[in-house]
Design a protein around this motif. Structure first.
Motif, PDB file in Angstrom:
ATOM      1  N   GLY A  22      -4.820  -0.204   9.125  1.00 52.27           N
ATOM      2  CA  GLY A  22      -4.148  -1.497   9.170  1.00 52.27           C
ATOM      3  C   GLY A  22      -3.935  -1.977  10.600  1.00 52.27           C
ATOM      4  N   ILE A  23      -3.563  -1.056  11.479  1.00 42.17           N
ATOM      5  CA  ILE A  23      -3.362  -1.425  12.889  1.00 42.17           C
ATOM      6  C   ILE A  23      -4.681  -1.854  13.508  1.00 42.17           C
ATOM      7  N   VAL A  24      -5.748  -1.107  13.204  1.00 42.90           N
ATOM      8  CA  VAL A  24      -7.070  -1.496  13.695  1.00 42.90           C
ATOM      9  C   VAL A  24      -7.414  -2.902  13.176  1.00 42.90           C
ATOM     10  N   GLY A  25      -7.129  -3.151  11.899  1.00 46.06           N
ATOM     11  CA  GLY A  25      -7.363  -4.470  11.323  1.00 46.06           C
ATOM     12  C   GLY A  25      -6.507  -5.544  11.978  1.00 46.06           C
ATOM     13  N   LEU A  26      -5.226  -5.214  12.262  1.00 38.96           N
ATOM     14  CA  LEU A  26      -4.339  -6.179  12.924  1.00 38.96           C
ATOM     15  C   LEU A  26      -4.830  -6.519  14.323  1.00 38.96           C
ATOM     16  N   ILE A  27      -5.289  -5.516  15.033  1.00 39.49           N
ATOM     17  CA  ILE A  27      -5.830  -5.767  16.376  1.00 39.49           C
ATOM     18  C   ILE A  27      -7.054  -6.674  16.273  1.00 39.49           C
ATOM     19  N   GLY A  28      -7.922  -6.374  15.312  1.00 42.29           N
ATOM     20  CA  GLY A  28      -9.095  -7.218  15.099  1.00 42.29           C
ATOM     21  C   GLY A  28      -8.701  -8.637  14.710  1.00 42.29           C
ATOM     22  N   VAL A  62       0.822  -1.208   0.000  1.00 43.70           N
ATOM     23  CA  VAL A  62       0.000   0.000   0.000  1.00 43.70           C
ATOM     24  C   VAL A  62       0.863   1.268   0.000  1.00 43.70           C
ATOM     25  N   LYS A  63       2.019   1.228   0.662  1.00 48.59           N
ATOM     26  CA  LYS A  63       2.969   2.352   0.721  1.00 48.59           C
ATOM     27  C   LYS A  63       2.313   3.635   1.243  1.00 48.59           C
ATOM     28  N   ASN A  64       1.468   3.481   2.262  1.00 45.53           N
ATOM     29  CA  ASN A  64       0.769   4.637   2.790  1.00 45.53           C
ATOM     30  C   ASN A  64       0.649   4.485   4.295  1.00 45.53           C
ATOM     31  N   LEU A  65       1.241   5.415   5.013  1.00 46.18           N
ATOM     32  CA  LEU A  65       1.236   5.335   6.469  1.00 46.18           C
ATOM     33  C   LEU A  65      -0.142   5.632   7.047  1.00 46.18           C
ATOM     34  N   LEU A  66      -0.934   6.499   6.381  1.00 49.31           N
ATOM     35  CA  LEU A  66      -2.285   6.782   6.869  1.00 49.31           C
ATOM     36  C   LEU A  66      -3.135   5.515   6.837  1.00 49.31           C
ATOM     37  N   SER A  67      -2.955   4.738   5.791  1.00 50.66           N
ATOM     38  CA  SER A  67      -3.658   3.459   5.729  1.00 50.66           C
ATOM     39  C   SER A  67      -3.188   2.532   6.836  1.00 50.66           C
ATOM     40  N   MET A  68      -2.002   2.817   7.367  1.00 49.81           N
ATOM     41  CA  MET A  68      -1.468   1.981   8.434  1.00 49.81           C
ATOM     42  C   MET A  68      -2.336   2.070   9.684  1.00 49.81           C
TER      43      MET A  68
END
Length: 178
Positions: free
Chosen positions: A153-159, A144-150
């Motif tokens: 992504g972190i919310v998704g990783l936690i889920g 994705v190369k986008n830190l805002l999407s991160m």
């Protein structure tokens, strides 16, 4: 043209490294469960599991980790500007965590080879999921190369982490019933 070959080799060794990390912890679980078996079973299982873990760790996982690093640095040598980008800095942070995970697995490997380990198989199952979370984080950041999407992504990783923990607990409950 050389860049594509180097990048391909980097990806291949990432895949083999992760395969080794995923399977070594599975072997750790078997080794740990073996320690709870009667001595007659241990005398058969432990040497075989120790040999399997030894070969996987030193013939596949360690070389793959080293070659991933070598080819990763080589890939970066074609794109030094990436080091200034936030997504790459975050990705390299996760890669550093992955190497820390690898070294922690090495400690676990050494203790299990000596038949001396205190973690339960359930704890090892949860430990196994850490590499999965790191894989998701690293792949999404580099694609994705986008830190805002991160943030998402972190919310998704936690889920994802919570779902995996629930799955582990469900598996443990089912296993205990049987």
């Amino acid at each position: 043209m050389a860049f594509e070959y180097i990048k391909a080799l980097h990806i291949i060794f990432i895949v083999t490294w992760f395969a080794g990390l995923f399977y070594i912890v599975r072997l750790f679980i078997y080794q740990r469960e073996c320690l709870d078996r009667p001595q007659s079973e241990q005398s058969i299982l432990k040497p075989q599991l120790d040999l399997m873990a030894y070969r996987l760790w030193y013939i596949i996982t360690w070389p793959s980790a080293i070659l991933t690093l070598i080819f990763g640095i080589w890939v970066l040598s074609y794109r030094w500007g990436y080091l200034e980008m936030p997504f790459m800095q975050a990705k390299l942070g996760f890669v550093a965590l992955l190497y820390a995970y690898h070294f922690a697995c090495h400690t676990i490997f050494k203790k299990l080879q000596q038949g001396n380990f205190s973690w339960s198989s359930s704890q090892l199952r949860m430990w196994n999921e850490a590499s999965t979370l790191l894989l998701f984080a690293i792949v999404f950041l580099i694609v994705v190369k986008n830190l805002l999407s991160m943030v998402w992504g972190i919310v998704g990783l936690i889920g994802l982490g919570l779902l995996m923990m629930m799955g582990i607990r469900l598996y443990k409950t089912i296993r205990e019933r049987n």
